[in-house]
Design a protein around this motif. Structure first.
Motif, PDB file in Angstrom:
ATOM      1  N   ALA A  87       6.454   5.524 -11.547  1.00 16.86           N
ATOM      2  CA  ALA A  87       5.831   5.000 -12.844  1.00 16.86           C
ATOM      3  C   ALA A  87       5.954   3.650 -13.148  1.00 16.86           C
ATOM      4  CB  ALA A  87       6.227   6.075 -13.874  1.00 16.86           C
ATOM      5  N   ALA A  88       7.056   3.082 -12.971  1.00 16.72           N
ATOM      6  CA  ALA A  88       7.310   1.689 -13.009  1.00 16.72           C
ATOM      7  C   ALA A  88       6.476   0.943 -12.342  1.00 16.72           C
ATOM      8  CB  ALA A  88       8.669   1.373 -12.849  1.00 16.72           C
ATOM      9  N   ILE A  89       6.383   1.152 -11.078  1.00 20.93           N
ATOM     10  CA  ILE A  89       5.194   0.313 -10.184  1.00 20.93           C
ATOM     11  C   ILE A  89       3.827   0.565 -10.689  1.00 20.93           C
ATOM     12  CG2 ILE A  89       4.158   0.500  -7.978  1.00 20.93           C
ATOM     13  CD1 ILE A  89       6.926   1.511  -6.872  1.00 20.93           C
ATOM     14  N   VAL A  90       3.425   1.571 -11.283  1.00 19.26           N
ATOM     15  CA  VAL A  90       2.076   1.727 -11.742  1.00 19.26           C
ATOM     16  C   VAL A  90       2.009   0.709 -13.085  1.00 19.26           C
ATOM     17  CG1 VAL A  90       0.462   3.411 -12.865  1.00 19.26           C
ATOM     18  CG2 VAL A  90       1.736   3.852 -10.708  1.00 19.26           C
ATOM     19  N   MET A  91       3.129   0.962 -13.897  1.00 15.46           N
ATOM     20  CA  MET A  91       2.986   0.365 -15.246  1.00 15.46           C
ATOM     21  C   MET A  91       2.828  -1.267 -15.095  1.00 15.46           C
ATOM     22  SD  MET A  91       5.681   2.665 -17.666  1.00 15.46           S
ATOM     23  CE  MET A  91       5.298   4.146 -18.106  1.00 15.46           C
ATOM     24  N   VAL A  92       3.610  -1.638 -14.227  1.00 24.09           N
ATOM     25  CA  VAL A  92       3.720  -2.992 -13.908  1.00 24.09           C
ATOM     26  C   VAL A  92       2.266  -3.444 -13.272  1.00 24.09           C
ATOM     27  CG1 VAL A  92       4.910  -5.067 -12.898  1.00 24.09           C
ATOM     28  CG2 VAL A  92       6.105  -3.397 -13.705  1.00 24.09           C
ATOM     29  N   ASN A  93       1.839  -2.837 -12.493  1.00 23.59           N
ATOM     30  CA  ASN A  93       0.513  -3.165 -11.773  1.00 23.59           C
ATOM     31  C   ASN A  93      -0.618  -3.344 -13.059  1.00 23.59           C
ATOM     32  OD1 ASN A  93       1.161  -3.756  -9.097  1.00 23.59           O
ATOM     33  ND2 ASN A  93       1.322  -1.508  -8.937  1.00 23.59           N
ATOM     34  N   GLN A 131       0.776  -1.118   0.149  1.00 25.08           N
ATOM     35  CA  GLN A 131       0.133  -0.031  -0.002  1.00 25.08           C
ATOM     36  C   GLN A 131       1.072   1.177  -0.022  1.00 25.08           C
ATOM     37  OE1 GLN A 131      -3.759  -0.908   1.837  1.00 25.08           O
ATOM     38  NE2 GLN A 131      -3.939   1.436   2.301  1.00 25.08           N
ATOM     39  N   LEU A 132       2.128   0.980   0.564  1.00 27.76           N
ATOM     40  CA  LEU A 132       2.975   2.593   0.809  1.00 27.76           C
ATOM     41  C   LEU A 132       3.530   2.891  -0.646  1.00 27.76           C
ATOM     42  CD1 LEU A 132       4.630   4.401   2.529  1.00 27.76           C
ATOM     43  CD2 LEU A 132       6.165   2.713   2.593  1.00 27.76           C
ATOM     44  N   PRO A 133       4.024   1.938  -1.537  1.00 22.45           N
ATOM     45  CA  PRO A 133       4.385   2.520  -2.655  1.00 22.45           C
ATOM     46  C   PRO A 133       3.135   2.907  -3.818  1.00 22.45           C
ATOM     47  CG  PRO A 133       4.965   0.432  -2.531  1.00 22.45           C
ATOM     48  CD  PRO A 133       4.288   0.556  -1.305  1.00 22.45           C
ATOM     49  N   GLN A 134       2.210   2.011  -3.527  1.00 23.79           N
ATOM     50  CA  GLN A 134       1.050   2.206  -4.563  1.00 23.79           C
ATOM     51  C   GLN A 134       0.411   3.659  -4.106  1.00 23.79           C
ATOM     52  OE1 GLN A 134      -1.681  -0.972  -4.846  1.00 23.79           O
ATOM     53  NE2 GLN A 134      -0.088  -2.283  -5.622  1.00 23.79           N
ATOM     54  N   GLY A 135       0.378   3.924  -2.761  1.00 23.43           N
ATOM     55  CA  GLY A 135      -0.210   5.166  -2.272  1.00 23.43           C
ATOM     56  C   GLY A 135       0.471   6.232  -3.090  1.00 23.43           C
ATOM     57  N   LEU A 136       1.704   6.295  -2.946  1.00 25.13           N
ATOM     58  CA  LEU A 136       2.749   7.336  -3.656  1.00 25.13           C
ATOM     59  C   LEU A 136       2.405   7.387  -5.319  1.00 25.13           C
ATOM     60  CD1 LEU A 136       5.807   6.645  -1.569  1.00 25.13           C
ATOM     61  CD2 LEU A 136       4.532   8.366  -1.088  1.00 25.13           C
ATOM     62  N   ALA A 137       2.671   6.179  -5.701  1.00 21.06           N
ATOM     63  CA  ALA A 137       2.392   6.008  -7.246  1.00 21.06           C
ATOM     64  C   ALA A 137       1.168   6.630  -7.875  1.00 21.06           C
ATOM     65  CB  ALA A 137       2.677   4.796  -7.645  1.00 21.06           C
ATOM     66  N   TYR A 138      -0.112   6.183  -6.973  1.00 17.02           N
ATOM     67  CA  TYR A 138      -1.344   6.576  -7.434  1.00 17.02           C
ATOM     68  C   TYR A 138      -1.639   8.109  -7.304  1.00 17.02           C
ATOM     69  CZ  TYR A 138      -2.064   1.467  -8.140  1.00 17.02           C
ATOM     70  OH  TYR A 138      -1.960   0.352  -8.706  1.00 17.02           O
ATOM     71  N   ALA A 139      -0.996   8.661  -6.456  1.00 13.17           N
ATOM     72  CA  ALA A 139      -1.078  10.198  -6.248  1.00 13.17           C
ATOM     73  C   ALA A 139      -0.686  10.868  -7.605  1.00 13.17           C
ATOM     74  CB  ALA A 139      -0.271  10.643  -5.066  1.00 13.17           C
ATOM     75  N   LEU A 140       0.186  10.622  -8.214  1.00 11.12           N
ATOM     76  CA  LEU A 140       0.565  10.898  -9.549  1.00 11.12           C
ATOM     77  C   LEU A 140      -0.463  10.748 -10.417  1.00 11.12           C
ATOM     78  CD1 LEU A 140       4.533   9.685 -10.063  1.00 11.12           C
ATOM     79  CD2 LEU A 140       3.438  11.771  -9.130  1.00 11.12           C
ATOM     80  N   LEU A 141      -1.140   9.831 -10.348  1.00 13.32           N
ATOM     81  CA  LEU A 141      -2.392   9.464 -11.328  1.00 13.32           C
ATOM     82  C   LEU A 141      -3.442  10.584 -11.106  1.00 13.32           C
ATOM     83  CD1 LEU A 141      -2.783   5.717 -11.725  1.00 13.32           C
ATOM     84  CD2 LEU A 141      -1.882   7.288 -13.357  1.00 13.32           C
ATOM     85  N   ILE A 156       8.004  -2.576  -2.508  1.00 10.75           N
ATOM     86  CA  ILE A 156       8.722  -1.927  -1.500  1.00 10.75           C
ATOM     87  C   ILE A 156      10.203  -1.985  -1.546  1.00 10.75           C
ATOM     88  CG2 ILE A 156       8.652  -3.602   0.257  1.00 10.75           C
ATOM     89  CD1 ILE A 156       8.029   0.092   0.836  1.00 10.75           C
ATOM     90  N   ILE A 157      10.477  -3.387  -2.058  1.00  8.40           N
ATOM     91  CA  ILE A 157      11.982  -3.558  -2.314  1.00  8.40           C
ATOM     92  C   ILE A 157      12.677  -2.316  -3.378  1.00  8.40           C
ATOM     93  CG2 ILE A 157      13.861  -5.183  -2.987  1.00  8.40           C
ATOM     94  CD1 ILE A 157      12.173  -7.225  -1.675  1.00  8.40           C
ATOM     95  N   VAL A 158      11.826  -2.288  -4.302  1.00  8.23           N
ATOM     96  CA  VAL A 158      11.967  -1.511  -5.588  1.00  8.23           C
ATOM     97  C   VAL A 158      12.141   0.023  -5.040  1.00  8.23           C
ATOM     98  CG1 VAL A 158      11.395  -0.457  -7.762  1.00  8.23           C
ATOM     99  CG2 VAL A 158      11.619  -3.087  -7.437  1.00  8.23           C
ATOM    100  N   VAL A 159      11.165   0.257  -4.162  1.00  8.31           N
ATOM    101  CA  VAL A 159      11.064   1.655  -3.552  1.00  8.31           C
ATOM    102  C   VAL A 159      12.372   1.803  -2.782  1.00  8.31           C
ATOM    103  CG1 VAL A 159       9.994   3.291  -1.972  1.00  8.31           C
ATOM    104  CG2 VAL A 159       8.739   2.010  -3.824  1.00  8.31           C
ATOM    105  N   ILE A 160      12.594   0.932  -2.092  1.00  8.38           N
ATOM    106  CA  ILE A 160      14.017   1.269  -1.049  1.00  8.38           C
ATOM    107  C   ILE A 160      15.204   1.188  -1.807  1.00  8.38           C
ATOM    108  CG2 ILE A 160      15.575   0.024   0.772  1.00  8.38           C
ATOM    109  CD1 ILE A 160      12.678  -1.154   1.982  1.00  8.38           C
ATOM    110  N   ILE A 161      15.409   0.469  -3.133  1.00  6.45           N
ATOM    111  CA  ILE A 161      16.766   0.211  -3.615  1.00  6.45           C
ATOM    112  C   ILE A 161      16.817   1.741  -4.538  1.00  6.45           C
ATOM    113  CG2 ILE A 161      17.586  -0.751  -5.802  1.00  6.45           C
ATOM    114  CD1 ILE A 161      16.785  -3.350  -4.507  1.00  6.45           C
ATOM    115  N   GLY A 162      15.503   1.938  -5.072  1.00  6.73           N
ATOM    116  CA  GLY A 162      15.405   3.391  -5.865  1.00  6.73           C
ATOM    117  C   GLY A 162      15.729   4.580  -5.036  1.00  6.73           C
ATOM    118  N   THR A 163      15.188   4.477  -3.829  1.00  6.01           N
ATOM    119  CA  THR A 163      15.614   5.618  -2.805  1.00  6.01           C
ATOM    120  C   THR A 163      16.739   5.837  -2.452  1.00  6.01           C
ATOM    121  OG1 THR A 163      13.068   5.341  -1.986  1.00  6.01           O
ATOM    122  CG2 THR A 163      14.793   6.783  -0.755  1.00  6.01           C
ATOM    123  N   GLY A 164      17.533   4.639  -2.314  1.00  6.82           N
ATOM    124  CA  GLY A 164      19.047   4.429  -1.865  1.00  6.82           C
ATOM    125  C   GLY A 164      19.750   5.015  -2.862  1.00  6.82           C
ATOM    126  N   VAL A 165      19.675   4.273  -4.306  1.00  4.85           N
ATOM    127  CA  VAL A 165      20.435   4.843  -5.439  1.00  4.85           C
ATOM    128  C   VAL A 165      20.377   6.305  -5.558  1.00  4.85           C
ATOM    129  CG1 VAL A 165      20.563   4.634  -7.969  1.00  4.85           C
ATOM    130  CG2 VAL A 165      20.386   2.598  -6.306  1.00  4.85           C
TER     131      VAL A 165
END
Length: 726
Positions: free
Chosen positions: A441-447, A95-105, A294-303
């Motif tokens: 955007a990647a999370i939204v597209m894959v979903n 729910q955490l990453p989807q909430g962030l992603a769907y806010a863009l929508l 959430i793994i992708v969010v954590i990795i993306g945030t760290g990078v």
């Protein structure tokens, strides 16, 4: 017991029954039955009864409005708690990453996606009746919200009358106003529909319509995320042809693609697809799904934080995520007139998706849901949540599947997932500020993968139902090119038209008897089915009302081969021809008599002159013969070899005034040509409607209506005097 053993020894032996009873028409049947005496209540009595309050009634209403009071005291902690905790954590991680992603929508800052992932989810725990669906942000509804926000607030800056320290851009301020007011209004609409017991409205959004609509919405969502995925700056479009404009804008700026954003986004898509494939392939072996989002969010945030992607490579990031919760604020009521139609569409679509998923899980796990209470629950989630700056929410399909598959047993799982979002809001939200938007955007597209699979519906509906295929295609095309709001309206209208088309274009059949039974089937479908000589049994799989009355009468004439109008016209034509023949014969006779008279006079004069007299009063040489009029009075009437016509009313659910007039006209027209019309299998409600419409009179009585087709057939045979056997 002996019969049972005998039946087991001969499993191929079929069971038989034999009934001996009179031939029942409705007049005879009603004469042998006694109606229950019922005292109808007046309107005042009905209102008084509904307003009467007892402790039992009050308790029932309270439990209905707050289902948590019913199931929470009975909650088996040892049996359910562990599963709910695991399910709640797993769903919260999604729910955490989807909430962030769907806010863009939804065209609002990401933090409002987190608000929408907390308040409504927590509220649903108290008011919802489904134990497994996950309420919150969802791509389709978020896209509809974003479309309205962009339409009402274009890219130019609007007024700064929104009191906020968390949102600095004036455009985003106004779009938040629109999204919040839209949630408030859609929630109020859902509440009103729920209190008015309008839970049935979801049935008008049939499955092909919803799937075609959501597939088009997936295309809208995908195209809207391209600019974030590629890291380019384009305007966001809404309304008709917005997909075309969005794609054109992306292609015209494709040379401005941010390579760093593209690499990060592509890497995330690959990781997410691998994770989903592993979860699907090994879901029976994995205790919980791998939380790749959430793994992708954590990795993306760290990078992003480590490489400073925002400043070094101009990669857009989430930005400011304020800690804590916002104070309640009243939505902008003055925006309601401009967004009412959109709010109505969002309310109905959101409820339809939620109740569809809820019914699936309820059927699977053996409990029931209340559609009206689901409307109330969603209405409270949206309307109350709007005071805390949430946008419209509904059931998320992907999160609901995770919540159910990871062992969730009650609404406690949803409450725990909302608490995880709350922890992020009040404690660690700032850690996600460097998160690149291309990751979201990647999370939204894959979903959207599951929605894009719905393109396979085309081949499925092509094989099963062309009408449902047409509904799917119209819903998809209209929603794709006209926008989700007008597309939904167009799709619903077209679905209604197909219902009218089906009632106006039903299947008409002539029935015959399976020998030695009282079963009647289509004579064109089965070889064994035989028709009775002189009897036609007609069936139409539709009700009889104003829209199809004319086609019903036409099909009856065509299928039975008996057209009373044509027969009567042929009779009138034959009668006119006969009259002309009589007239010609009379004229011929007059001429013959006149000629005979002239001949006699000439003969008499001649005989007088020659003293010839008639012998015994007759002229021996007279060759004139008398013409008898009886020889011309020969007329054969046009007749039919059918003496009885039975209308099977088994599929008829209702009859209106036009249908009743058509039925009476059919009975009278066929009677004029010597064909008796009977009605079989007329249901009680249809009988009552015919009575209210004054259908019965001296010529059309209840004796023409029979309890079954076989009763009508036997009555026809008795009247015609033909031999038959039971």
């Amino acid at each position: 017991m002996e019969h049972a053993q005998e039946h087991e020894a001969c499993p191929e032996q079929t069971q038989r029954y034999c009934v001996e009873r009179p031939i029942y028409n409705q007049e005879l049947l009603q004469g042998q039955l006694h109606r229950r005496q019922r005292t109808p209540q007046t309107l005042k009595q009905k209102i008084a009864h509904s307003c009467r309050c007892t402790s039992k009634k009050a308790k029932s209403h309270l439990y209905s409005f707050l289902p948590i009071l019913k199931w929470l005291p009975r909650y088996p902690v040892k049996e359910y708690l562990l599963g709910d905790i695991i399910s709640g954590v797993s769903t919260g991680v999604m729910q955490l990453p989807q909430g962030l992603a769907y806010a863009l929508l939804a065209a609002v800052p990401p933090v409002f996606g987190l608000y929408s992932s907390f308040y409504p989810v927590f509220l649903y725990t108290f008011f919802g009746t489904s134990k497994h669906i996950s309420i919150g942000t969802f791509a389709v509804v978020s896209m509809m919200v974003g479309g309205v926000a962009v339409r009402e607030v274009p890219d130019e800056m609007i007024s700064l009358d929104y009191n906020s320290t968390n949102v600095t851009d004036a455009r985003d301020i106004k779009r938040v106003q629109v999204a919040v007011t839209l949630a408030f209004l859609s929630g109020i609409i859902q509440l009103c529909l729920g209190f008015l017991r309008f839970g049935f409205v979801a049935i008008y959004l049939t499955e092909p319509l919803v799937r075609g609509f959501t597939t088009a919405a997936a295309v809208h969502v995908f195209t809207s995320q391209l600019k974030y995925f590629l890291g380019i700056k384009t305007s966001r479009y809404s309304g008709p042809l917005s997909v075309v404009y969005s794609i054109a804008a992306v292609l015209s700026n494709i040379t401005m693609t941010n390579i760093a954003a593209l690499i990060v986004g592509s890497t995330c898509i690959v990781l997410l697809l691998i994770g989903k494939e592993i979860n699907d392939r090994f879901k029976k072996k994995l205790p919980v799904p791998i939380p790749m989002e959430i793994i992708v969010v954590i990795i993306g945030t760290g990078v992003s934080a480590g490489m400073n992607l925002n400043k070094s490579y101009k990669v857009d990031v989430v930005g400011n995520i304020p800690q804590g919760l916002r104070a309640p604020a009243v939505p902008e009521i003055h925006l309601i007139p401009a967004i009412f139609v959109d709010a109505l569409a969002i309310a109905i679509v959101g409820f339809s998706m939620a109740v569809s998923m809820a019914k699936i899980f309820a059927l699977k796990h053996g409990y029931t849901i209340d559609g009206n209470q689901e409307l109330i629950a969603l209405g409270i989630c949206n309307s109350v949540g709007s005071f805390f700056q949430t946008f419209s929410v509904t059931c998320s399909m992907s999160r609901s599947l995770v919540q159910e598959s990871t062992g969730g047993r009650t609404q406690i799982a949803g409450a725990l997932s909302s608490i995880m979002v709350l922890l992020v809001l009040v404690a660690v939200g700032y850690l996600f500020e460097p998160l690149p938007q291309t990751v979201l955007a990647a999370i939204v597209m894959v979903n959207l993968k599951g929605m894009f699979k719905q393109f396979g519906d085309v081949t499925h509906f092509w094989r099963t139902s062309k009408i449902e295929l047409a509904i799917w295609v119209v819903a998809f095309v209209a929603s794709l090119f006209l926008g989700l709001d007008y597309g939904l309206l167009t799709a619903v209208t077209f679905a209604m038209i197909t219902v009218i088309y089906r009632t106006q274009s039903p299947q008409y059949r002539i029935l015959g008897q399976i020998p030695d039974t009282d079963i009647y089937c289509d004579v064109e479908e089965y070889e064994e089915v035989k028709e009775y000589p002189g009897i036609k049994i007609f069936q139409a799989n539709t009700s009889l009302y104003f829209a199809n009355s004319e086609s019903y009468a036409s099909a009856l004439k065509k299928k039975t081969g008996v057209d009373p109008c044509a027969i009567l016209a042929a009779r009138r034509k034959a009668q006119k021809r006969h009259a002309r023949e009589i007239k010609a014969a009379n004229e011929h006779r007059k001429k013959a008599v006149l000629k005979l008279t002239n001949d006699v006079e000439a003969t008499v004069k001649h005989e007088i002159a020659n003293d010839d007299l008639p012998v015994n009063g007759k002229f021996a040489d007279s060759g004139v013969q008398d013409v008898s009029p009886d020889e011309h009075e020969h007329f054969v009437e046009t007749k039919t070899n059918i003496h009885s016509l039975i209308l099977d009313f088994t599929p008829v659910n209702f009859v209106d005034s036009v249908g009743a007039k058509t039925l009476k006209s059919i009975i009278k027209e066929y009677k004029e040509v010597g064909v008796c019309v009977y009605v079989a299998c007329c249901s009680g409600p249809v009988m009552n409607e015919l009575t209210r419409l004054n259908f019965f009179d001296n010529t059309v009585t209840r004796e023409l209506l029979f309890h079954s087709i076989h009763d009508a057939v036997l009555a026809c045979q008795v009247k015609d005097g033909s031999a038959f056997t039971d």
